[in-house]
Design a protein around this motif. Structure first.
Motif, mmCIF file in Angstrom:
data_model
loop_
_atom_site.group_PDB
_atom_site.id
_atom_site.type_symbol
_atom_site.label_atom_id
_atom_site.label_comp_id
_atom_site.label_asym_id
_atom_site.label_seq_id
_atom_site.Cartn_x
_atom_site.Cartn_y
_atom_site.Cartn_z
ATOM 1 N N VAL A 203 36.167 49.523 41.849
ATOM 2 C CA VAL A 203 36.611 48.682 40.733
ATOM 3 C C VAL A 203 37.962 48.065 41.070
ATOM 4 C CG1 VAL A 203 37.410 48.700 38.334
ATOM 5 C CG2 VAL A 203 35.298 49.865 38.940
ATOM 6 N N GLY A 204 38.859 48.856 41.668
ATOM 7 C CA GLY A 204 40.149 48.325 42.100
ATOM 8 C C GLY A 204 39.986 47.247 43.155
ATOM 9 N N LEU A 205 39.033 47.445 44.055
ATOM 10 C CA LEU A 205 38.756 46.461 45.103
ATOM 11 C C LEU A 205 38.316 45.135 44.491
ATOM 12 C CD1 LEU A 205 38.613 46.376 48.251
ATOM 13 C CD2 LEU A 205 36.173 46.844 48.020
ATOM 14 N N ILE B 168 32.663 40.154 36.072
ATOM 15 C CA ILE B 168 33.555 40.921 35.194
ATOM 16 C C ILE B 168 32.750 41.776 34.216
ATOM 17 C CG2 ILE B 168 35.246 40.711 33.331
ATOM 18 C CD1 ILE B 168 36.422 38.322 34.809
ATOM 19 N N ALA B 169 31.671 41.221 33.645
ATOM 20 C CA ALA B 169 30.847 41.971 32.698
ATOM 21 C C ALA B 169 30.242 43.205 33.356
ATOM 22 C CB ALA B 169 29.744 41.072 32.146
ATOM 23 N N SER B 170 29.676 43.034 34.560
ATOM 24 C CA SER B 170 29.037 44.162 35.236
ATOM 25 C C SER B 170 30.062 45.183 35.710
ATOM 26 C CB SER B 170 28.200 43.663 36.416
ATOM 27 O OG SER B 170 29.003 42.955 37.335
ATOM 28 N N THR B 171 31.276 44.738 36.009
ATOM 29 C CA THR B 171 32.318 45.658 36.452
ATOM 30 C C THR B 171 32.859 46.481 35.290
ATOM 31 O OG1 THR B 171 32.949 44.125 38.221
ATOM 32 C CG2 THR B 171 34.530 45.844 37.656
ATOM 33 N N LEU B 172 33.016 45.848 34.124
ATOM 34 C CA LEU B 172 33.526 46.564 32.954
ATOM 35 C C LEU B 172 32.648 47.759 32.598
ATOM 36 C CD1 LEU B 172 34.587 43.610 30.607
ATOM 37 C CD2 LEU B 172 36.098 45.221 31.779
ATOM 38 N N LEU B 173 31.342 47.631 32.812
ATOM 39 C CA LEU B 173 30.401 48.679 32.409
ATOM 40 C C LEU B 173 30.450 49.908 33.311
ATOM 41 C CD1 LEU B 173 27.340 46.504 31.397
ATOM 42 C CD2 LEU B 173 28.578 48.072 29.914
ATOM 43 N N ILE B 174 30.995 49.782 34.518
ATOM 44 C CA ILE B 174 31.002 50.938 35.413
ATOM 45 C C ILE B 174 32.351 51.651 35.439
ATOM 46 C CG2 ILE B 174 29.240 49.908 36.893
ATOM 47 C CD1 ILE B 174 31.450 49.297 38.929
ATOM 48 N N ILE B 175 33.334 51.133 34.692
ATOM 49 C CA ILE B 175 34.643 51.793 34.653
ATOM 50 C C ILE B 175 34.505 53.140 33.948
ATOM 51 C CG2 ILE B 175 37.002 51.670 33.780
ATOM 52 C CD1 ILE B 175 36.802 48.632 33.949
ATOM 53 N N PRO B 176 34.904 54.238 34.587
ATOM 54 C CA PRO B 176 34.801 55.558 33.939
ATOM 55 C C PRO B 176 35.597 55.611 32.645
ATOM 56 C CG PRO B 176 35.256 55.784 36.294
ATOM 57 C CD PRO B 176 35.428 54.325 35.956
#
Length: 284
Positions: free
Chosen positions: A103-105, A240-248
């Motif tokens: 996610v940081g990457l 951005i949408a798909s990344t937001l969903l995987i943030i712990p």
């Protein structure tokens, strides 16, 4: 003077080659993680648009982008075979840390991605495409995560549909074909059929993949050619949408939270460093 310039050009070429190989390794190693999309990582590293061009016009595009694809594919193979083992070990040790690293990457590349998207101009239409894609994809993926699994009848047409979904996930960054197929009750029958080499499963599956990619890749490539700003902002909304969903969202304790922040920072810093290297090498 000429010799020095030649040496500098050779060093620049080697540097770009190594950078692309590293990016390919990260895509190959990271894409095996649950929730991490290879398509999102391709967007992150500027590979997505050339990849769509390659799928739409293989011969013509390979002649244009071969210097990009060759090191990237070599890196992808190395990452999938070697780096993937390291990533799996990291994921088994702590899935939260592995996801935060990636996610940081992704987050670290967003400023440059928005800068590149704005080169063709921005406006209300571009930002509307960004917002609509982000909201729609976030809602759709959230529905898949929260909804109860359905059950579709398994036959040649359903396996063709599996192939179409699989092909769609190659075109739309962040869309997980496995999540959709598990939700529809098709994932297990499909994987069992593939494992048993059942042609009644494999042939319609391949046909669905090929037709979907052939049609949609051309559409996406044409959209980039004619409306680059709109297409770029739409893809960023999806990413951005798909990344937001995987943030712990949950951590075992304060130490777990702190380590996750460190992992995110390492990924973010690594992305900024790769962007700086790319700009330096490309500007020489």
């Amino acid at each position: 003077m000429t010799t020095t310039k030649t040496c500098n050009n050779e060093k620049m070429s080697v540097g770009i080659w190594l950078l692309r190989a590293l990016q390919g390794a990260l895509v190959g190693g990271g894409a095996i993680l649950p929730g991490i999309s290879g398509g999102v990582l391709c967007v992150t590293f500027g590979i997505y648009q050339p990849m769509m061009a390659l799928l739409a016009h293989p011969v013509r595009s390979f002649r244009i982008y071969y210097k990009l694809f060759i090191p990237f594919l070599i890196g992808w193979l190395a990452g999938f075979l070697a780096l993937a083992r390291v990533v799996v070990l990291l994921f088994e040790a702590s899935s939260g840390l592995a996801v935060c690293l990636f996610v940081g990457l992704i987050a670290g590349t967003l400023p440059s991605l928005f800068k590149d998207a704005a080169k063709q101009g921005t406006g209300a239409v571009s930002w509307s495409a960004f917002a609509i894609c982000m909201v729609v994809i976030y809602a759709f993926l959230s529905f898949l995560q929260a909804g109860e699994a359905a059950a579709m009848e398994t036959n040649e047409w359903s396996f063709f549909f599996c192939g179409a979904v699989w092909g769609l996930s190659l075109i739309i960054p962040g869309l997980s074909s496995s999540s959709v197929l598990i939700f529809l009750g098709l994932y297990q029958p499909m994987t069992v059929g593939i494992a048993r080499l059942q042609m009644s499963v494999i042939l319609p599956l391949l046909l669905g993949i090929v037709l979907t990619v052939a049609v949609l890749a051309r559409l996406v490539n044409r959209l980039f050619e004619r409306h680059n700003s709109i297409a770029s902002h739409a893809v960023l909304g999806i990413v951005i949408a798909s990344t937001l969903l995987i943030i712990p969202a949950q951590f075992q304790d304060a130490l777990g939270l702190a380590l996750s922040v460190v992992a995110f920072a390492l990924g973010f810093g690594g992305a900024l460093l790769m962007n700086k290297c790319g700009d330096t090498l490309g500007g020489q």
